[in-house]
Design a protein around this motif. Structure first.
Motif, PDB file in Angstrom:
ATOM      1  N   ALA A   1       0.841  -1.207   0.000  1.00 50.05           N
ATOM      2  CA  ALA A   1       0.000   0.000   0.000  1.00 50.05           C
ATOM      3  C   ALA A   1       0.870   1.247   0.000  1.00 50.05           C
ATOM      4  CB  ALA A   1      -0.941  -0.005   1.202  1.00 50.05           C
ATOM      5  N   ALA A   2       1.915   1.248   0.822  1.00 45.26           N
ATOM      6  CA  ALA A   2       2.819   2.396   0.877  1.00 45.26           C
ATOM      7  C   ALA A   2       3.495   2.610  -0.479  1.00 45.26           C
ATOM      8  CB  ALA A   2       3.869   2.186   1.969  1.00 45.26           C
ATOM      9  N   ALA A   3       4.026   1.537  -1.049  1.00 44.52           N
ATOM     10  CA  ALA A   3       4.700   1.636  -2.347  1.00 44.52           C
ATOM     11  C   ALA A   3       3.728   2.063  -3.434  1.00 44.52           C
ATOM     12  CB  ALA A   3       5.352   0.297  -2.699  1.00 44.52           C
ATOM     13  N   GLY A   4       2.527   1.515  -3.407  1.00 43.57           N
ATOM     14  CA  GLY A   4       1.520   1.880  -4.405  1.00 43.57           C
ATOM     15  C   GLY A   4       1.137   3.344  -4.324  1.00 43.57           C
ATOM     16  N   LEU A   5       0.980   3.853  -3.111  1.00 43.64           N
ATOM     17  CA  LEU A   5       0.665   5.280  -2.958  1.00 43.64           C
ATOM     18  C   LEU A   5       1.806   6.144  -3.472  1.00 43.64           C
ATOM     19  CD1 LEU A   5      -1.113   5.300   0.507  1.00 43.64           C
ATOM     20  CD2 LEU A   5      -2.082   6.124  -1.647  1.00 43.64           C
ATOM     21  N   LEU A   6       3.043   5.722  -3.210  1.00 46.50           N
ATOM     22  CA  LEU A   6       4.182   6.488  -3.732  1.00 46.50           C
ATOM     23  C   LEU A   6       4.191   6.488  -5.258  1.00 46.50           C
ATOM     24  CD1 LEU A   6       7.090   5.489  -1.288  1.00 46.50           C
ATOM     25  CD2 LEU A   6       5.727   7.594  -1.299  1.00 46.50           C
ATOM     26  N   VAL A   7       3.892   5.347  -5.858  1.00 45.17           N
ATOM     27  CA  VAL A   7       3.857   5.270  -7.327  1.00 45.17           C
ATOM     28  C   VAL A   7       2.766   6.181  -7.885  1.00 45.17           C
ATOM     29  CG1 VAL A   7       3.317   3.767  -9.284  1.00 45.17           C
ATOM     30  CG2 VAL A   7       4.908   2.988  -7.523  1.00 45.17           C
ATOM     31  N   VAL A   8       1.571   6.093  -7.328  1.00 47.54           N
ATOM     32  CA  VAL A   8       0.461   6.937  -7.798  1.00 47.54           C
ATOM     33  C   VAL A   8       0.811   8.414  -7.611  1.00 47.54           C
ATOM     34  CG1 VAL A   8      -1.941   7.605  -7.341  1.00 47.54           C
ATOM     35  CG2 VAL A   8      -1.319   5.194  -7.505  1.00 47.54           C
ATOM     36  N   GLY A   9       1.378   8.732  -6.453  1.00 49.36           N
ATOM     37  CA  GLY A   9       1.768  10.116  -6.188  1.00 49.36           C
ATOM     38  C   GLY A   9       2.787  10.629  -7.185  1.00 49.36           C
ATOM     39  N   LEU A  10       3.767   9.790  -7.521  1.00 48.03           N
ATOM     40  CA  LEU A  10       4.776  10.196  -8.508  1.00 48.03           C
ATOM     41  C   LEU A  10       4.159  10.422  -9.876  1.00 48.03           C
ATOM     42  CD1 LEU A  10       7.802   7.878  -7.608  1.00 48.03           C
ATOM     43  CD2 LEU A  10       7.599  10.344  -7.220  1.00 48.03           C
ATOM     44  N   ILE A  11       3.265   9.523 -10.265  1.00 50.72           N
ATOM     45  CA  ILE A  11       2.620   9.669 -11.581  1.00 50.72           C
ATOM     46  C   ILE A  11       1.877  10.997 -11.656  1.00 50.72           C
ATOM     47  CG2 ILE A  11       0.773   8.772 -13.060  1.00 50.72           C
ATOM     48  CD1 ILE A  11       1.658   5.936 -12.052  1.00 50.72           C
ATOM     49  N   LEU A  12       1.105  11.295 -10.627  1.00 46.86           N
ATOM     50  CA  LEU A  12       0.293  12.516 -10.647  1.00 46.86           C
ATOM     51  C   LEU A  12       1.145  13.768 -10.476  1.00 46.86           C
ATOM     52  CD1 LEU A  12      -2.806  11.348  -8.576  1.00 46.86           C
ATOM     53  CD2 LEU A  12      -2.632  11.636 -11.056  1.00 46.86           C
ATOM     54  N   PHE A  13       2.014  13.778  -9.470  1.00 49.36           N
ATOM     55  CA  PHE A  13       2.787  14.982  -9.173  1.00 49.36           C
ATOM     56  C   PHE A  13       3.808  15.258 -10.273  1.00 49.36           C
ATOM     57  CE2 PHE A  13       6.267  17.309  -7.171  1.00 49.36           C
ATOM     58  CZ  PHE A  13       5.580  18.390  -6.635  1.00 49.36           C
ATOM     59  N   CYS A  14       4.660  14.279 -10.549  1.00 50.25           N
ATOM     60  CA  CYS A  14       5.711  14.489 -11.546  1.00 50.25           C
ATOM     61  C   CYS A  14       5.133  14.575 -12.954  1.00 50.25           C
ATOM     62  CB  CYS A  14       6.743  13.369 -11.454  1.00 50.25           C
ATOM     63  SG  CYS A  14       7.571  13.323  -9.851  1.00 50.25           S
ATOM     64  N   GLY A  15       4.100  13.780 -13.207  1.00 49.25           N
ATOM     65  CA  GLY A  15       3.438  13.858 -14.512  1.00 49.25           C
ATOM     66  C   GLY A  15       2.875  15.239 -14.768  1.00 49.25           C
TER      67      GLY A  15
ATOM     68  N   PHE B   1      -4.403  17.453 -15.309  1.00 51.02           N
ATOM     69  CA  PHE B   1      -5.822  17.716 -15.054  1.00 51.02           C
ATOM     70  C   PHE B   1      -5.865  18.593 -13.814  1.00 51.02           C
ATOM     71  CE2 PHE B   1      -5.018  13.606 -12.993  1.00 51.02           C
ATOM     72  CZ  PHE B   1      -5.491  13.833 -11.693  1.00 51.02           C
ATOM     73  N   PRO B   2      -6.958  19.299 -13.569  1.00 50.56           N
ATOM     74  CA  PRO B   2      -7.004  20.191 -12.405  1.00 50.56           C
ATOM     75  C   PRO B   2      -6.719  19.425 -11.111  1.00 50.56           C
ATOM     76  CG  PRO B   2      -8.861  20.623 -13.849  1.00 50.56           C
ATOM     77  CD  PRO B   2      -8.179  19.377 -14.376  1.00 50.56           C
ATOM     78  N   MET B   3      -5.861  19.977 -10.302  1.00 51.07           N
ATOM     79  CA  MET B   3      -5.490  19.436  -8.984  1.00 51.07           C
ATOM     80  C   MET B   3      -4.665  18.155  -9.058  1.00 51.07           C
ATOM     81  SD  MET B   3      -6.598  21.718  -6.933  1.00 51.07           S
ATOM     82  CE  MET B   3      -6.512  20.956  -5.338  1.00 51.07           C
ATOM     83  N   ALA B   4      -4.050  17.849 -10.191  1.00 55.14           N
ATOM     84  CA  ALA B   4      -3.240  16.634 -10.314  1.00 55.14           C
ATOM     85  C   ALA B   4      -2.038  16.680  -9.369  1.00 55.14           C
ATOM     86  CB  ALA B   4      -2.784  16.430 -11.755  1.00 55.14           C
ATOM     87  N   ALA B   5      -1.296  17.768  -9.388  1.00 60.78           N
ATOM     88  CA  ALA B   5      -0.104  17.858  -8.541  1.00 60.78           C
ATOM     89  C   ALA B   5      -0.455  17.800  -7.051  1.00 60.78           C
ATOM     90  CB  ALA B   5       0.704  19.110  -8.882  1.00 60.78           C
ATOM     91  N   PRO B   6      -1.435  18.576  -6.580  1.00 62.50           N
ATOM     92  CA  PRO B   6      -1.771  18.463  -5.155  1.00 62.50           C
ATOM     93  C   PRO B   6      -2.286  17.069  -4.769  1.00 62.50           C
ATOM     94  CG  PRO B   6      -2.730  20.460  -6.074  1.00 62.50           C
ATOM     95  CD  PRO B   6      -2.168  19.677  -7.212  1.00 62.50           C
ATOM     96  N   THR B   7      -3.058  16.454  -5.653  1.00 67.19           N
ATOM     97  CA  THR B   7      -3.537  15.100  -5.378  1.00 67.19           C
ATOM     98  C   THR B   7      -2.358  14.143  -5.294  1.00 67.19           C
ATOM     99  OG1 THR B   7      -5.610  15.578  -6.522  1.00 67.19           O
ATOM    100  CG2 THR B   7      -5.066  13.253  -6.194  1.00 67.19           C
ATOM    101  N   GLY B   8      -1.414  14.290  -6.209  1.00 70.34           N
ATOM    102  CA  GLY B   8      -0.205  13.472  -6.167  1.00 70.34           C
ATOM    103  C   GLY B   8       0.607  13.721  -4.911  1.00 70.34           C
ATOM    104  N   GLY B   9       0.677  14.959  -4.499  1.00 71.02           N
ATOM    105  CA  GLY B   9       1.399  15.286  -3.261  1.00 71.02           C
ATOM    106  C   GLY B   9       0.770  14.630  -2.045  1.00 71.02           C
ATOM    107  N   PHE B  10      -0.557  14.634  -2.002  1.00 72.62           N
ATOM    108  CA  PHE B  10      -1.243  13.965  -0.883  1.00 72.62           C
ATOM    109  C   PHE B  10      -1.035  12.459  -0.938  1.00 72.62           C
ATOM    110  CE2 PHE B  10      -3.687  17.935  -0.340  1.00 72.62           C
ATOM    111  CZ  PHE B  10      -3.562  18.057   1.039  1.00 72.62           C
ATOM    112  N   ALA B  11      -1.014  11.884  -2.140  1.00 71.85           N
ATOM    113  CA  ALA B  11      -0.745  10.445  -2.269  1.00 71.85           C
ATOM    114  C   ALA B  11       0.673  10.129  -1.797  1.00 71.85           C
ATOM    115  CB  ALA B  11      -0.950   9.993  -3.717  1.00 71.85           C
ATOM    116  N   LEU B  12       1.628  10.986  -2.135  1.00 71.96           N
ATOM    117  CA  LEU B  12       3.003  10.788  -1.661  1.00 71.96           C
ATOM    118  C   LEU B  12       3.066  10.848  -0.135  1.00 71.96           C
ATOM    119  CD1 LEU B  12       4.917  12.886  -4.335  1.00 71.96           C
ATOM    120  CD2 LEU B  12       5.098  10.412  -3.988  1.00 71.96           C
ATOM    121  N   MET B  13       2.395  11.819   0.445  1.00 78.55           N
ATOM    122  CA  MET B  13       2.379  11.906   1.911  1.00 78.55           C
ATOM    123  C   MET B  13       1.716  10.671   2.522  1.00 78.55           C
ATOM    124  SD  MET B  13       1.746  15.918   2.798  1.00 78.55           S
ATOM    125  CE  MET B  13       0.649  16.373   1.467  1.00 78.55           C
TER     126      MET B  13
END
Length: 127
Positions: free
Chosen positions: A70-84, A97-109
């Motif tokens: 779960a931790a690794a998966g959240l990091l992957v999703v966060g990277l895709i959204l934030f870095c993407g 898409f709107p709010m992609a980076a903040p959503t990715g940041g929350f997934a990383l956290m």
């Protein structure tokens, strides 16, 4: 110690993150004012080993495998959204898409929070 299919996929994605981190670092070095690409590259390069470590901890029984995944998966999703989002903004001049980076940041956290749980919740003892 055997890795499941999910673990192998997460490890492959971690390696892809490392590869993309190197590629974006190189691109950022040649594009004036590409601070967003530098940030994306740093995030990819910082998180790739963390994802590999989480998978290793789970596979070795030092952390609960489901928490580690779960931790690794959240990091992957966060990277895709934030870095993407940062990369798309740099090259295409619009957000992923709107709010992609903040959503990715929350997934990383969230990934780091689950990583903390991996450290606090003992792995199952194998008999």
């Amino acid at each position: 110690m055997r890795l499941s299919g999910i673990d192998r996929a997460l490890a492959a994605l971690a390696c892809l993150a490392g590869l993309l981190g190197v590629a974006l670092s190189a691109a950022a070095a040649h594009i004036p004012g590409a601070d967003s690409l530098k940030t994306a590259a740093q995030f990819l390069l910082f998180h790739a080993p963390a994802i590999l470590a989480l998978i290793g901890l789970g596979a070795a029984g030092l952390a609960r495998p489901t928490l580690a995944r779960a931790a690794a998966g959240l990091l992957v999703v966060g990277l895709i959204l934030f870095c993407g989002d940062l990369a798309v903004r740099t090259w295409l001049q619009h957000p992923l898409f709107p709010m992609a980076a903040p959503t990715g940041g929350f997934a990383l956290m969230g990934g780091w929070l689950f990583g903390m749980l991996c450290a606090l919740v003992p792995g199952r003892q194998r008999t």
